[in-house]
Design a protein around this motif. Structure first.
Motif, PDB file in Angstrom:
ATOM      1  N   LEU A   1      14.887  50.118  29.934  1.00 18.64           N
ATOM      2  CA  LEU A   1      16.064  50.978  30.027  1.00 18.64           C
ATOM      3  C   LEU A   1      15.735  52.375  30.560  1.00 18.64           C
ATOM      4  O   LEU A   1      16.650  53.143  30.887  1.00 18.64           O
ATOM      5  CB  LEU A   1      16.725  51.114  28.654  1.00 18.64           C
TER       6      LEU A   1
ATOM      7  N   ASP B   1      12.838  48.414  24.222  1.00 17.17           N
ATOM      8  CA  ASP B   1      13.441  47.686  25.332  1.00 17.17           C
ATOM      9  C   ASP B   1      14.002  46.335  24.887  1.00 17.17           C
ATOM     10  O   ASP B   1      13.368  45.607  24.125  1.00 17.17           O
ATOM     11  CB  ASP B   1      12.409  47.460  26.433  1.00 17.17           C
TER      12      ASP B   1
ATOM     13  N   ARG C   1      20.541  55.069  24.972  1.00 13.51           N
ATOM     14  CA  ARG C   1      19.879  53.771  24.777  1.00 13.51           C
ATOM     15  C   ARG C   1      20.701  52.884  23.843  1.00 13.51           C
ATOM     16  O   ARG C   1      20.880  51.687  24.105  1.00 13.51           O
ATOM     17  CB  ARG C   1      18.478  53.953  24.219  1.00 13.51           C
TER      18      ARG C   1
END
Length: 171
Positions: free
Chosen positions: A3, A72, A41
């Motif tokens: 990300l 991630d 995120r």
């Protein structure tokens, strides 16, 4: 899936927008970028999870799961079982129930299910044998039980042989 490039793009876009506001806006943007990284995120993870749910509904009885590894997400795709054995099955065989189609009334709901350890292990084995995720296997099992309406007798005589596995109710 990393990300970081997406978070960096968001950070750059915020800096470009702050440039138009002068020095005060630029300082504020610099102070906000660090706290916004975790929020960005989390928002992206929510979007990916919602997308995986939507894809799973279309792919049922297959599934797509989003798993977090560190910072991630990773995708785990369980394709629907192939119908390659359909031509070799006996004429009287019964096809396993399909996952239910989504109604127009809403999306998915999360349910916490507590299983004894031995039943959880057997559930995982059954799902693996059918090439399904545990979630997709449980959705199929619940759908079959609900569609049956609880009217079928739960006896050993009800069991049928399908290939090398047994289906039905046992006491």
């Amino acid at each position: 899936m990393d990300l970081t490039p997406y978070v960096e793009t968001l950070r750059r876009e915020l800096a470009v927008a702050a440039e138009a506001g002068g020095d005060d806006a630029r300082e504020l943007a610099e102070r906000l970028t660090a706290p916004l990284e975790s929020a960005a995120r989390l928002t992206m993870l929510n979007v990916l999870s919602a997308a995986a749910d939507e894809i799973t509904r279309e792919l049922a009885p297959g599934s797509v799961d989003v798993r977090l590894r560190g910072l991630d997400p990773d995708f785990v795709v369980t394709p629907p079982p192939a119908d390659s054995g359909a031509a070799t099955e006996p004429a009287g065989s019964v096809e396993p129930p399909r996952a239910p189609a989504e109604s127009d009334e809403g999306g998915t709901a999360r349910v916490n299910l507590r299983l004894p350890a031995h039943l959880k292990a057997r559930t995982e084995e059954a799902a693996a044998r059918e090439g399904l995720s545990v979630n997709a296997w449980l959705v199929r099992a619940v759908s079959a039980a609900v569609d049956a309406g609880g009217t079928q007798p739960r006896t050993a005589e009800k069991a049928r042989t399908v290939g090398q596995s047994f289906t039905g109710w046992v006491r």
